[in-house]
Structure formats: C-alpha cells, structure tokens
Design a protein around this motif. Structure first.
Motif, PDB file in Angstrom:
ATOM      1  N   GLY A 103       1.250   0.921   1.034  1.00 21.60           N
ATOM      2  CA  GLY A 103       0.229   0.867   2.065  1.00 21.60           C
ATOM      3  C   GLY A 103      -0.007  -0.510   2.652  1.00 21.60           C
ATOM      4  O   GLY A 103      -0.482  -0.634   3.776  1.00 21.60           O
ATOM      5  N   LEU A 104       0.327  -1.587   1.917  1.00 23.98           N
ATOM      6  CA  LEU A 104       0.195  -2.951   2.453  1.00 23.98           C
ATOM      7  C   LEU A 104       1.518  -3.323   3.102  1.00 23.98           C
ATOM      8  O   LEU A 104       2.331  -4.055   2.552  1.00 23.98           O
ATOM      9  CB  LEU A 104      -0.203  -3.947   1.360  1.00 23.98           C
ATOM     10  N   ASN A 105       1.722  -2.778   4.303  1.00 27.71           N
ATOM     11  CA  ASN A 105       3.049  -2.806   4.914  1.00 27.71           C
ATOM     12  C   ASN A 105       3.086  -3.500   6.269  1.00 27.71           C
ATOM     13  O   ASN A 105       4.048  -3.360   7.011  1.00 27.71           O
ATOM     14  CB  ASN A 105       3.577  -1.378   5.049  1.00 27.71           C
ATOM     15  N   ARG A 106       2.037  -4.243   6.608  1.00 30.16           N
ATOM     16  CA  ARG A 106       2.020  -4.992   7.862  1.00 30.16           C
ATOM     17  C   ARG A 106       1.888  -6.474   7.521  1.00 30.16           C
ATOM     18  O   ARG A 106       0.882  -6.899   6.951  1.00 30.16           O
ATOM     19  CB  ARG A 106       0.879  -4.509   8.769  1.00 30.16           C
ATOM     20  N   ARG A 238     -12.782  -3.525  -7.359  1.00 36.36           N
ATOM     21  CA  ARG A 238     -12.269  -2.580  -6.373  1.00 36.36           C
ATOM     22  C   ARG A 238     -13.276  -1.446  -6.156  1.00 36.36           C
ATOM     23  O   ARG A 238     -13.550  -1.030  -5.023  1.00 36.36           O
ATOM     24  CB  ARG A 238     -10.928  -2.032  -6.851  1.00 36.36           C
ATOM     25  N   THR A 272      -5.024  -2.123  -6.290  1.00 35.23           N
ATOM     26  CA  THR A 272      -4.523  -2.370  -4.941  1.00 35.23           C
ATOM     27  C   THR A 272      -5.652  -2.869  -4.048  1.00 35.23           C
ATOM     28  O   THR A 272      -6.623  -2.136  -3.818  1.00 35.23           O
ATOM     29  CB  THR A 272      -3.914  -1.098  -4.334  1.00 35.23           C
ATOM     30  N   ASP A 274      -7.048  -4.613  -0.223  1.00 42.26           N
ATOM     31  CA  ASP A 274      -6.821  -4.293   1.187  1.00 42.26           C
ATOM     32  C   ASP A 274      -5.917  -5.316   1.859  1.00 42.26           C
ATOM     33  O   ASP A 274      -5.268  -5.003   2.868  1.00 42.26           O
ATOM     34  CB  ASP A 274      -8.163  -4.260   1.929  1.00 42.26           C
ATOM     35  N   PHE A 294      -1.245  -6.817   5.061  1.00 46.33           N
ATOM     36  CA  PHE A 294      -2.433  -6.023   5.379  1.00 46.33           C
ATOM     37  C   PHE A 294      -2.125  -4.547   5.199  1.00 46.33           C
ATOM     38  O   PHE A 294      -1.007  -4.092   5.474  1.00 46.33           O
ATOM     39  CB  PHE A 294      -2.854  -6.250   6.838  1.00 46.33           C
ATOM     40  N   LYS A 295      -3.150  -3.794   4.789  1.00 47.08           N
ATOM     41  CA  LYS A 295      -2.957  -2.349   4.776  1.00 47.08           C
ATOM     42  C   LYS A 295      -2.856  -1.865   6.210  1.00 47.08           C
ATOM     43  O   LYS A 295      -3.399  -2.463   7.146  1.00 47.08           O
ATOM     44  CB  LYS A 295      -4.080  -1.659   4.017  1.00 47.08           C
ATOM     45  N   GLN A 296      -2.162  -0.774   6.415  1.00 47.45           N
ATOM     46  CA  GLN A 296      -1.846  -0.324   7.764  1.00 47.45           C
ATOM     47  C   GLN A 296      -3.102  -0.008   8.576  1.00 47.45           C
ATOM     48  O   GLN A 296      -3.146  -0.220   9.795  1.00 47.45           O
ATOM     49  CB  GLN A 296      -0.920   0.890   7.730  1.00 47.45           C
ATOM     50  N   GLU A 297      -4.148   0.480   7.923  1.00 49.71           N
ATOM     51  CA  GLU A 297      -5.362   0.844   8.658  1.00 49.71           C
ATOM     52  C   GLU A 297      -5.973  -0.374   9.347  1.00 49.71           C
ATOM     53  O   GLU A 297      -6.520  -0.246  10.461  1.00 49.71           O
ATOM     54  CB  GLU A 297      -6.374   1.485   7.711  1.00 49.71           C
ATOM     55  N   TYR A 299      -4.256  -3.047  10.460  1.00 45.74           N
ATOM     56  CA  TYR A 299      -3.358  -3.273  11.597  1.00 45.74           C
ATOM     57  C   TYR A 299      -3.622  -2.266  12.718  1.00 45.74           C
ATOM     58  O   TYR A 299      -3.755  -2.626  13.893  1.00 45.74           O
ATOM     59  CB  TYR A 299      -1.914  -3.175  11.105  1.00 45.74           C
TER      60      TYR A 299
END
Length: 441
Positions: A103-106, A238, A272, A274, A294-297, A299
């Motif tokens: 999920g941290l793909n940006r 978290r 995990t 954010d 960053f998580k995709q949300e 971005y």
C-alpha cells in the motif's frame, strides 16, 4: 597523523556535527575505503563499525554500484527534476515500493533524510487541507527522536542538544521515550514500556485531534543510541492514530533496506504506517539521495483534487529530486541487497550479534545499559562529573586508535556493522571495545 592540509585549509571547512576545535588540533582523515574497512591517511585499516553513518550496509566500493554510477555519468549526468523525467527514476520508484509494506507504493524523491522528513511533514499538512481539515497542522514527535537537521526535523526531534540553540521551530509536541526502569539490558524488544504509547492520548486530549496532522517516530531510534520499541508499543501508536484520524509517519532513514533484518522497520515490528521516510541505505551512501513512500490514498487525494491535469498537484520538490546518478546508484544498491540475500543474512546473524554485544555487560561498571536489534546496538555509558558526552568521546577515540570506527553520541556508543560483516570481525570489534571499556573504568 600524516596529511598535507595546511591550517588555513583545515580552518576553512566548518564541519557538520563535529567538535571543530578538537578535530583541527588532531585531524582524523580517511583516505580510502573498500569492503568493510576504511584506510586512514597513515595507511591504517579501520573496521567500519557504523557502516559509514548507517549508510553502507553493502560495505564500500561495491563494483556493481561503481559501474552503474560510472555509466550513468557518461550517459546522463543531470536531468531537470521539474516537468521532465528520466527512465531510471520510475524504475527505482518501483523497486523501492517493492521493499515497502503493501500500500505504500507512491515514492517522492528527495536529496537526503532531512529533506525526506520535511517532505513528509509538508505533505501531511497539505493532505489535510485537501481533505477540508486545514486546522490539522500540529505534529507530535518523541523524546530522543532524531529527524534530520532541517527546521522541521529539529522541531519534531527530541534530542535536546540538537534543539536548544535554535529557538522556536514548528509547533510540535513530544511523547516520552521508551527507556523505562527495568528495561535495561533487554535483548531485542523490551517487555516494559508499551504503556508510554498511551501518552499520545494525553496529547490528543490537550490539543484535540482536529489540530494534529501527524505523529512521527523512528521505529528504532538510531541517533539517540539504538532505542528499540517495546513489545506492542508501535501497534498501540497505530491504533490510537487510527482512532483519532491522525497520520502515522515512520522515519526509516536508518532502519529501511536491511538494518533490522527485514525490508523495513515496519516489516520487522509488524506495523504499517501511512508514510515512511527513507535515505542512507537506498544508495549505500554512494550518492546523496532520499525518498518518501506514501500510501496510495494520500497520493490519490492530491491527484483527485489537483485541478487541470497540467497544473501542479503539490508545489514541492528539490533541484536534486530523482537525480539520475543517484537513481543509478539506488537501482544497483537495491539489486545487490537482493542478489546477495543480505536482508536474510542480517536476520540470520542477528542472534549471534546480540549475544556478542551483550557479552560486554560485565566488561565495566560504567556500562549502564545495552540495547540491540538487527545489526545495530547501543551502549549507555555512565557520565564523568556531569559530562555525559565526554566518556563516549574518549572511548570512540581509543577505538579509532585501535583500528575501529564506532559512533559516539550523547551518553552512548553506537554500533552498526555492514551487512557483509563476518563473525570473526564481530568478535574482533567486541573484544576491542571490551578492552577499551575496561581501560576507561
């Protein structure tokens, strides 16, 4: 020490995080590096007991990285970072994302860990404004935390010596550190200290979650002396951040890409965040580079609210963001980590490292604590006459004279050998440190 520098040349350089007056009376100059060793200006081999500055887990002068950098210099030395791109930045971003939690793909590129922290904090504020919650501007760091040398980093950082000289920074508040009575000499994660995560609830009660943008912590605090999270502590942070709609940022400038015996500290400790800030090991220290995952949300929030597609979604970046030579070094470094199986190697050797480090417990009564995780260890040293930094300095200088580079910081000695270190090198380092500690008694 033999060198060819004049006093005027020595005086011209105002050195970073250095006692300049002492250093220039007796310079410690490094001439070259290969494998797990430096060579000083007298030709002495010095074992690198800190992997550079937590940067060179692959060791030094790695042929694959050297070749990648040399080829890139000849092909594309610099490319404008704004409005134009080059292929290797996209390849590296994908590679880094593979090392991150799902999920941290940006990936946003910076020039250093300090810039990565600044980026993470700026994006956190901007994110909440994009979400219609512009009052969420405050940050929460932690005592003994280190988040770089920028004004935002020292604001959320919690090492007093790095803060007091500079006056007011960003509006930030601090959790207590997790070194609690009874946790001394813990191997790995201590059983005591999880409850200190609940201090976040007190800060939320005082400032209200509607005003807090993010909590930033290192999964393992490196610069303060390898402070390992207690069992369940990061999970509790978290949980609280989720309950109160606060972003959780992990500063993994030290812990990412293998140091913890895992891809990240997040993976090692099973939490995990954010946002993850990165630097150091991403290029094996060969070329300055940082990044933020960053998580995709996060971005998508900027992309969905960016206006016309030719407009900037966020007015932020650096001249050296995604520098082509740094990207080439990063691709080679991460490829070598995978090819050589170094994360697995660190994981497999961590137990032996732990046992070796904790053998120092009885070396001298001046040792008041030892902490470790992965390929990192911190040793707390009792102060001399109210001067907590003096004895660690003396120990580090004695180790240098014996052919070992270790880090001294505040009241600690810090160790972080390269991932390629052999057991015989660990034994040699620990034996030399044990002798030195006895001599300081």
């Amino acid at each position: 020490m033999s060198h060819h520098l004049t006093q005027a040349q020595l005086d011209a350089h105002w050195m970073a995080y250095t006692g300049n007056r002492q250093f220039k009376k007796d310079p410690r100059l490094i001439a070259s590096a290969a494998g797990n060793y430096y060579t000083d200006s007298d030709g002495r081999k010095i074992f690198d007991g800190l992997s550079g500055l937590w940067t060179c887990g692959l060791g030094h002068s790695v042929p694959a990285i050297n070749e990648a950098v040399a080829q890139q210099v000849k092909t594309l030395d610099y490319s404008p970072a704004f409005q134009f791109g080059h292929e290797k930045s996209f390849l590296l971003a994908e590679q880094i994302a593979e090392f991150m939690p799902a999920g941290l793909n940006r990936i946003f590129f910076t020039g250093s860990g300090s810039e990565s922290v600044d980026t993470a904090l700026k994006v956190a504020r901007a994110y909440w404004r994009k979400k219609g919650m512009g009052t969420k501007t405050k940050f929460i760091g932690r005592a003994k935390g280190y988040h770089g040398a920028g004004i935002s980093g020292f604001s959320v950082g919690g090492i007093p010596a790095n803060r007091t000289l500079y006056g007011q920074g960003l509006e930030s508040y601090h959790l207590p550190h997790t070194q609690v009575p009874g946790s001394e000499f813990s191997k790995g994660m201590a059983e005591q200290g999880k409850e200190r995560a609940d201090d976040l609830l007190n800060l939320i009660m005082m400032h209200d979650a509607s005003n807090i943008a993010a909590v930033i912590v290192e999964p393992m605090s490196g610069s303060a002396g390898v402070i390992v999270p207690p069992q369940g502590y990061l999970q509790r942070l978290r949980e609280i951040c989720d309950q109160h709609n606060i972003l959780l940022i992990f500063d993994e400038v030290i812990t990412a890409f293998g140091r913890m015996g895992a891809k990240t500290g997040a993976e090692a400790f099973g939490v995990t965040p954010d946002v993850i800030t990165l630097a150091k090991q991403v290029t094996n220290g060969v070329i300055p580079m940082g990044a933020v995952a960053f998580k995709q949300e996060i971005y998508d929030t900027f992309m969905d609210n960016g206006g016309a597609d030719y407009m900037l979604e966020i007015p932020h970046g650096y001249t050296y963001s995604a520098h082509p030579i740094a990207c080439a070094a990063g691709l080679a470094a991460l490829d070598e980590i995978k090819k050589q199986g170094l994360i697995e190697r660190v994981s497999n050797m961590s137990s032996a490292w732990e046992n070796s480090v904790h053998q120092l417990k009885d070396a001298s009564p001046i040792i008041t604590d030892i902490r470790n995780y992965g390929f990192a260890a911190g040793i707390t040293i009792a102060p001399i006459d109210g001067e907590p930094a003096k004895r660690p300095f003396q120990i580090a200088m004695a180790m240098w004279d014996k052919g070992y580079y270790v880090r001294y910081g505040a009241d600690t000695i810090q160790l972080a050998p390269p991932f390629t270190t052999e057991q015989a090198e660990i034994d040699s380092l620990i034996n030399a440190l044990g002798e030195t500690l006895k001599q300081q008694n």
